[in-house]
Design a protein around this motif. Sequence first.
Motif, PDB file in Angstrom:
ATOM      1  N   THR A 355       0.747  -1.242  -0.021  1.00  0.00           N
ATOM      2  CA  THR A 355      -0.500  -0.269   0.177  1.00  0.00           C
ATOM      3  C   THR A 355       0.999   0.933  -0.085  1.00  0.00           C
ATOM      4  O   THR A 355       0.740   2.737   0.367  1.00  0.00           O
ATOM      5  N   SER A 356       1.945   1.169   0.213  1.00  0.00           N
ATOM      6  CA  SER A 356       3.022   1.872  -0.385  1.00  0.00           C
ATOM      7  C   SER A 356       4.610   1.783  -0.735  1.00  0.00           C
ATOM      8  O   SER A 356       4.445   0.720  -0.864  1.00  0.00           O
ATOM      9  N   TRP A 357       5.073   2.625  -1.037  1.00  0.00           N
ATOM     10  CA  TRP A 357       7.009   1.854  -1.987  1.00  0.00           C
ATOM     11  C   TRP A 357       7.295   1.572  -0.857  1.00  0.00           C
ATOM     12  O   TRP A 357       7.267   2.351   0.504  1.00  0.00           O
ATOM     13  N   GLY A 358       8.508   0.928  -1.100  1.00  0.00           N
ATOM     14  CA  GLY A 358       9.152   0.416   0.193  1.00  0.00           C
ATOM     15  C   GLY A 358      10.295   1.474  -0.262  1.00  0.00           C
ATOM     16  O   GLY A 358      10.342   2.786  -0.452  1.00  0.00           O
ATOM     17  N   THR A 359      10.969   1.521   1.340  1.00  0.00           N
ATOM     18  CA  THR A 359      11.586   3.076   1.464  1.00  0.00           C
ATOM     19  C   THR A 359      12.850   2.719   0.366  1.00  0.00           C
ATOM     20  O   THR A 359      13.327   2.013   0.658  1.00  0.00           O
ATOM     21  N   PRO A 360      13.603   3.744  -0.311  1.00  0.00           N
ATOM     22  CA  PRO A 360      14.677   3.659  -1.117  1.00  0.00           C
ATOM     23  C   PRO A 360      15.959   3.652  -0.380  1.00  0.00           C
ATOM     24  O   PRO A 360      15.811   4.165   0.732  1.00  0.00           O
ATOM     25  N   THR A 361      17.149   2.899  -1.333  1.00  0.00           N
ATOM     26  CA  THR A 361      18.082   3.238  -0.886  1.00  0.00           C
ATOM     27  C   THR A 361      18.757   4.446  -0.671  1.00  0.00           C
ATOM     28  O   THR A 361      18.225   5.572  -1.691  1.00  0.00           O
ATOM     29  N   SER A 362      20.334   5.266  -0.609  1.00  0.00           N
ATOM     30  CA  SER A 362      20.754   6.267  -0.909  1.00  0.00           C
ATOM     31  C   SER A 362      20.677   6.128  -2.383  1.00  0.00           C
ATOM     32  O   SER A 362      20.986   4.713  -2.832  1.00  0.00           O
TER      33      SER A 362
END
Length: 744
Positions: A355-362
């Motif tokens: 239900t949301s995007w995953g946390t992106p890498t730097s």
Amino acid sequence: MLKYRREFRRFHKSIWGALALLVLLGFLLQNVAGSTYYSLFMESNTTVSSPPVELQAGTAGNSTIYKNGTSAKVSVSSVPVSVGPLYAHSENWTIGGSNYYKLLTDPADGSGNTISFLCDVESRKLVGKFAYPLTGISSLPQRIWTFHYRAKRDSGTLGVHIDVDILIRMANGTVRETIAVGVANSSNVGETWSTVSGAYDWEAYNVVNQTDYLEIDIYATITDAGAGNKYFYFRIDDSSLATVDQTQVITSFLRPTVGQVATGAGSEATVYSPQRKMLRTTDANNTIHVFFVDSSGYLQWYRSSDNGQTFNQAFSSTRPAQTFSVVKDDSNNIHLVYSPPAGDVYYSKQAYNATSWGTPTSGWGSTHYHQPSIAVAPYNNSWIYVVYDYHTTSGQKNNRVYFARSADGGSTWTETTTDLTYDHLTTAFTAGTFPSIVIDNTLGTYGHVYVTWFKGEYNLYVKKGNITSTGSVIWDDTPETITTAMSVASTTPNTNMMHSAIYANGKYRVAYCRGGRTRYKDWDESTWSSEKKLVSPSYYPTLTYDDNNYLYIFYESNKYNTNWDIMYERSVDTTPTRFGPPINITTDNTGNHYVIAKIGEDQNRIEFIWTQGTSSYTIKYGYVTPPTDSSGQGDFNYVLKFVEKDNSAWKVRLTAYDQSNIARLDNLTIYIYDGSNSTQITILNGAYNQQTGPWIDLNASDTEYIWMHVETSSAGTSYIYTYLEIRVPNKTVYAQYIITFKII
């Protein structure tokens, strides 16, 4: 009869036979008006000897050669194309808020559903409303429909038979047209379960909107209510019955080649194929996932859990992206890499139902990073690989491809600036290298990796790497050159920069555009195939395959409509020796562009998405159904060949001058093959789309081939009467060989 068009005088046939022979031998008349030609009819008293161009028999169909190889007859046979019968199922469509039983091309798959009611008065009672979506169907030609009804009645005095009403219903529930009322009457229903039938002579109907439905309302007409409480019983979706005994309508024309559903998107910001991707996950609903960049520059995710009938937005997204790539792993995790408009590359992982995007890498460190592509190793899903573009817009004119990998499922990344590039300098600043990465799991213990990229000008490369036991990659020293002379250096993306690469059936395979025409090659890590050319023009190709290892290349073309259509070509075999014929997905001339296919067949579909519109774009979903042995599509390779015998140069083409019974020809395409396909004659939906082909070269000692693609909608015999026209280049006088094509 032989005649000379300008003079309208009759001469002895031997004179004109000699004149035509002189034409073929190169003794051409000078200063002749452009409309003048000689017609060489092969009648019994016309004699020729040793013609410089000779017709010879083919290897497909049956061919007969007449008169020293200057006239021929070809016969081919093709099973009529059909997806019928349409079987009555218990499941429902919801149309305009009301439920309708489904008509499906698959036989019954349920334990059966009995519909019953009391026959207490003489009347006509509704048994049920059934519907079939007209998606992908342009017309319903005149045919005899046969209806099978599975029914019984209580014993005693009771007279009841079955008939139907036929309608076309719009998606909002409104009736578009009533076709027939009270037709396809059966005989009286008996006291035990049996299958009775009725027939209806369907008139031709052109589909107005492909979101419409064919509706069949089944009624029981009670002609004698008798005495007492007597019941009527009707059976649907009973898989225990032989298919011939199941409730159904038998047709011989419905061909759902394409289904298309708008995702609900509005306009989008960027318009070439890296801006939209699709895949399926293996969850309970076999969910279709569509990703694209919207008009605000945000990456959006839509999903369909009903096999493409409807799409819903996964969640509202404000993740900025200019280019991106997605792939799933065996656990249905979605791996995403993307590059925002400002540049750099980011990775995130999310569940298929997130239900949301995953946390992106730097970010990986530079605003010059763009155009990422991602792959997951089949051997170990923790091994993830990304390639991306590095190009500059000032200073040194760099065009590089970098590689990065993760050995822990995307948590950490190493080798993020491994340079794979063979020759990274160009003469001007460019739009980038547009790299892709694919993985094979059948070569070596852990698989091979293939990275493909455009240099930034002219050359297309692929570099192979061997995956090791730790997930690292040992790369070949130098890449393979796939082709040259693609696009000049430019800062604006164009079709000649793009490619589509896959690994399938033991080979690396790639489709690309050069000179405004889609081309194909494959490589078994030892030998490259010859280049196969598809129809011209054809842009932005995308490549996939079906479960039988036939290849499909989709592209956009303005061959028939100035405002662009989506088309595709299927390989004629699994090698492939060639592709064709071109088949339209769209014909609406409303601006159809930038198609991209899902890799591999799923749910008996080859699936794809594209954009539609000229200013505000809508993302569309579509599919084609791979043909089976009884599909009625016939490729006849080759039916004739002709050989240059005089060591001279000629121009040749085919012209159709007469025909009979062509209404049954859904698609008849006749080609000349001289290393690439030249479309000469095309009949679509019973009418000529192209009656005269373009002139092509027949060089000294050349052999060229005539082959056919045939799709028929009904049994019968059709004839196409043609000339093979032969002339010397830059001259206007030509001879004609008669070739008759018989299609059974």
